[in-house]
Write a protein that holds these residues in place. Structure first.
Motif, mmCIF file in Angstrom:
data_model
loop_
_atom_site.group_PDB
_atom_site.id
_atom_site.type_symbol
_atom_site.label_atom_id
_atom_site.label_comp_id
_atom_site.label_asym_id
_atom_site.label_seq_id
_atom_site.Cartn_x
_atom_site.Cartn_y
_atom_site.Cartn_z
ATOM 1 N N LYS A 50 -39.642 21.515 -11.744
ATOM 2 C CA LYS A 50 -39.598 20.253 -11.386
ATOM 3 C C LYS A 50 -38.262 20.173 -10.022
ATOM 4 C CE LYS A 50 -36.675 22.749 -13.970
ATOM 5 N NZ LYS A 50 -35.448 23.570 -15.359
ATOM 6 N N THR A 57 -41.583 12.342 -7.383
ATOM 7 C CA THR A 57 -40.563 11.046 -7.873
ATOM 8 C C THR A 57 -39.949 10.039 -6.206
ATOM 9 O OG1 THR A 57 -40.315 12.103 -9.505
ATOM 10 C CG2 THR A 57 -39.439 10.008 -9.578
ATOM 11 N N LEU A 128 -44.370 19.743 -18.073
ATOM 12 C CA LEU A 128 -43.044 18.624 -17.683
ATOM 13 C C LEU A 128 -43.649 17.536 -16.981
ATOM 14 C CD1 LEU A 128 -41.610 22.012 -15.515
ATOM 15 C CD2 LEU A 128 -41.570 21.178 -17.826
ATOM 16 N N ILE A 130 -42.036 13.582 -15.403
ATOM 17 C CA ILE A 130 -40.975 12.822 -14.996
ATOM 18 C C ILE A 130 -41.772 11.079 -15.352
ATOM 19 C CG2 ILE A 130 -40.802 13.149 -12.946
ATOM 20 C CD1 ILE A 130 -37.766 12.578 -13.436
ATOM 21 N N ASN A 136 -37.374 12.423 -18.333
ATOM 22 C CA ASN A 136 -37.713 13.779 -18.541
ATOM 23 C C ASN A 136 -38.519 14.414 -19.718
ATOM 24 O OD1 ASN A 136 -37.015 14.508 -15.850
ATOM 25 N ND2 ASN A 136 -35.003 14.881 -16.568
ATOM 26 N N SER A 144 -37.766 18.896 -23.960
ATOM 27 C CA SER A 144 -36.891 18.597 -22.566
ATOM 28 C C SER A 144 -35.442 18.820 -22.594
ATOM 29 C CB SER A 144 -37.299 17.466 -21.880
ATOM 30 O OG SER A 144 -36.546 16.411 -23.004
ATOM 31 N N TRP A 148 -35.546 21.107 -19.127
ATOM 32 C CA TRP A 148 -35.019 20.514 -17.804
ATOM 33 C C TRP A 148 -33.526 20.500 -17.574
ATOM 34 C CZ3 TRP A 148 -37.464 17.411 -14.328
ATOM 35 C CH2 TRP A 148 -38.827 17.025 -14.425
#
Length: 148
Positions: A50, A57, A128, A130, A136, A144, A148
């Motif tokens: 994560k 990102t 997972l 994003i 998410n 999620s 998350w």
């Protein structure tokens, strides 16, 4: 050798029953602690994945700032997702595969797909991802919200 010393040697050792009891106790402790340990390891790698998705990102946002698009450079070359340090350190490359999909001028989604032992053990959260809006998702049974 007199009787006193012979008797002393016999009382100093362990009997087979005592040894079996100790092995049984260790087996019971291991039976309960090993699943907890593996669960902890899976959660640790998931948490690292994560964090790595957050780094990807940020990379995508920097890429957009420079190129005004998520899918290609100004020169027209397609985006090639780099191997960030977070994806290669700590055996992450043996646990997760990081990719980008849904690429267009204004959209992206970075994905952490569990592989190997992580894929077998992490059925609660699974893959997972994003996207550019911060949405998410998790493909596992927990969804999620829990992952998350």
């Amino acid at each position: 050798m007199n009787q006193k010393y012979a008797f002393h040697y016999v009382t100093c050792g362990f009997t087979l029953i005592e040894l079996i009891i100790v092995v049984a106790i260790i087996s019971i402790i291991a039976t309960f602690s090993y699943p907890s340990y593996t669960s902890y390891v899976v959660k640790t790698y998931r948490s690292t994945a994560k964090d790595c998705l957050a780094e990807y990102t940020q990379f995508m946002e920097r890429f957009y700032t420079i190129n005004f698009a998520y899918h290609q450079k100004i020169a027209g070359n397609a985006l090639v997702l780099p191997n960030l340090d977070c994806a290669t350190q700590g055996n992450m490359q043996q646990r997760y595969l990081f990719t980008a999909d849904t690429l267009s001028r204004s959209t992206f989604r970075v994905v952490a797909t569990p592989i190997g032992i992580q894929a077998k053990q992490d059925t609660l959260c699974g893959t997972l991802s994003i996207d550019q809006t911060g949405l998410n998702t998790a493909s596992g049974t927990e969804g999620s919200k829990e992952c998350w």
